[in-house]
Write an enzyme that holds these catalytic residues in place. Structure first.
Site, PDB file in Angstrom:
ATOM      1  N   CYS A 356      -0.002-101.263  82.459  1.00 23.62           N
ATOM      2  CA  CYS A 356      -0.455-101.854  83.730  1.00 23.62           C
ATOM      3  C   CYS A 356       0.271-101.281  84.950  1.00 23.62           C
ATOM      4  O   CYS A 356      -0.247-101.379  86.065  1.00 23.62           O
ATOM      5  CB  CYS A 356      -0.235-103.363  83.733  1.00 23.62           C
ATOM      6  SG  CYS A 356      -0.872-104.231  82.317  1.00 23.62           S
TER       7      CYS A 356
HETATM    8  O1  KQY Z   1      -2.790-105.492  85.026  1.00 27.03           O
HETATM    9  C1  KQY Z   1      -2.056-106.396  84.911  1.00 27.03           C
HETATM   10  N1  KQY Z   1      -1.803-106.853  83.731  1.00 27.03           N
HETATM   11  C2  KQY Z   1      -1.411-106.966  86.081  1.00 27.03           C
HETATM   12  C3  KQY Z   1      -1.321-108.414  86.155  1.00 27.03           C
HETATM   13  C4  KQY Z   1      -0.639-108.812  87.424  1.00 27.03           C
HETATM   14  C5  KQY Z   1      -0.512-110.202  87.627  1.00 27.03           C
HETATM   15  C6  KQY Z   1       0.137-110.568  88.923  1.00 27.03           C
HETATM   16  N2  KQY Z   1       1.161-111.503  88.691  1.00 27.03           N
END
Ligand code: KQY
Length: 365
Positions: A356
């Site tokens: 991510c």
């Molecule tokens: O792509 C992702 N898993 C990001 C999640 C971000 C969440 C913000 N707190």
């Protein structure tokens, strides 16, 4: 930088697989106080380890705010490029451009609309305007042309491509009410095919339990080669993750990819369920008068959230008995790359993991 309003597929562009060669990788320095506990110091250590692991085999670009620029430039090695760029948070996978390539090796980005994982319906923060501008800024910086897809809400973590015409997504995410509720599943499929230059979209029903992205595919399933995937898996029928993983297995075991190949499915163990502690929660700023997380809340930990670099696979570890078997599985699947496991609880607390926070730039001509 030229901004195109045509369709990438019509222009001969498609999304390469992550396991194909990269020109480099983009990350964004963590700073947001309601995402990263206790001033983000532990998260920064984990990000730095990820950056250095990737930078062993490809060029890394790190975006940092004006406030953090001097600090980041001094902390990171000289061979890592640091640029000042504003953002709302640090999820390069989701709002750095999705890069495409054509058969001549030209690289272009896609500028999806980013609304913080659900906008005013169930988004995770407001505003998200700086994040949404990053794809354009990064394409300008990297001298890549860009496709305008601002009429379609999508995050990079919600798609995977095998580079041979197959796209993986989850229904839980792409059909969620906060993204493109005006579009049918068929219309969303069509958009993905047109913008990713693909032939077939495989819709997995679910992702990882309690994943606040509405269950991004990159936390549950990833291509390791054409026709091969890893799928997050638990053998515990009492774990709420069990039916989610099972539903994906059912789809994958009956499906074929765009080239007609059945999938080889490698079951990747999940870590023992991970819960945020009271102390960790106390290190997070509140948002809109509410605590960001509550003590005991289950975090969406998964080993599938790894990044495939040119010479390494950079994967999360959680100080868990499953760390080693998960690492061994990836080492077996990527025999020519070094598997580097990084303690990633402090990234997980932010809501995602190594995949991510990274975005690959495919190698062009
Ligand atoms: O792509 C992702 N898993 C990001 C999640 C971000 C969440 C913000 N707190």
């Amino acid at each position: 930088m030229r901004r195109y309003h045509t369709l990438p597929k019509d222009d001969g562009f498609y999304m390469p697989a992550e396991f194909e060669p990269h020109e480099g990788c983009i990350l964004i320095w963590p700073e947001r106080a309601d995402s990263w506990q206790y001033g983000g110091y532990a998260a920064r250590k984990a990000f730095t380890e990820v950056i250095c692991a990737i930078a062993k085999s490809e060029k890394v670009t790190v975006c940092a705010s004006a406030r953090q620029y001097d600090n980041v430039r001094s902390l990171l090695p000289e061979y890592v490029r640091v640029v000042e760029m504003s953002s709302n948070d640090s999820w390069a996978r989701d709002y750095a451009p999705t890069f495409l390539r054509n058969r001549q090796g030209e690289i272009r980005g896609v500028d999806w609309y980013f609304n913080a994982w659900g906008g005013l319906v169930d988004g995770l923060y407001f505003p998200w305007d700086l994040d949404n501008k990053m794809a354009t800024k990064l394409c300008d910086l990297l001298e890549k042309d860009i496709y305008d897809a601002q009429d379609f809400v999508l995050e990079g973590g919600s798609i995977h491509s095998d580079g041979e015409g197959t796209i993986l997504v989850t229904e839980a995410c792409l059909l969620s009410a906060g993204r493109n509720p005006q579009l049918s599943k068929e219309e969303i499929t069509q958009k993905l095919l047109e913008y990713l230059g693909a032939e077939k979209v495989i819709w997995l029903p679910r992702g990882v339990y309690h994943d606040e992205t509405n269950e991004h595919v990159d936390n549950i399933c990833a291509f390791t080669a054409p026709g091969e995937v890893v799928l997050g898996w638990t053998e515990d029928p009492n774990d709420p993750q069990y039916p989610l993983s099972e539903s994906c297995y059912q789809v994958l075991s009956r499906e074929t990819d765009a080239k007609g190949r059945p999938f080889t499915i490698h079951k990747m163990p999940m870590p023992t369920p991970i819960h945020i502690t009271q102390e960790e929660c106390e290190g997070l700023d509140w948002m809109d008068g509410q605590p960001t997380r509550t003590p005991g809340e289950r975090l969406a930990g998964s080993y599938v959230n790894f990044y495939i670099a040119n010479g390494a696979v950079v994967m999360p570890g959680f100080d868990d008995p499953m760390d080693q078997p998960a690492k061994e599985l990836l080492q077996r699947l990527f025999p020519t790359r070094e598997v580097i496991q990084i303690y990633a609880r402090d990234i997980l607390i932010g809501g995602g993991n190594i995949h991510c926070i990274t975005q690959q730039i495919p190698l062009g001509r």
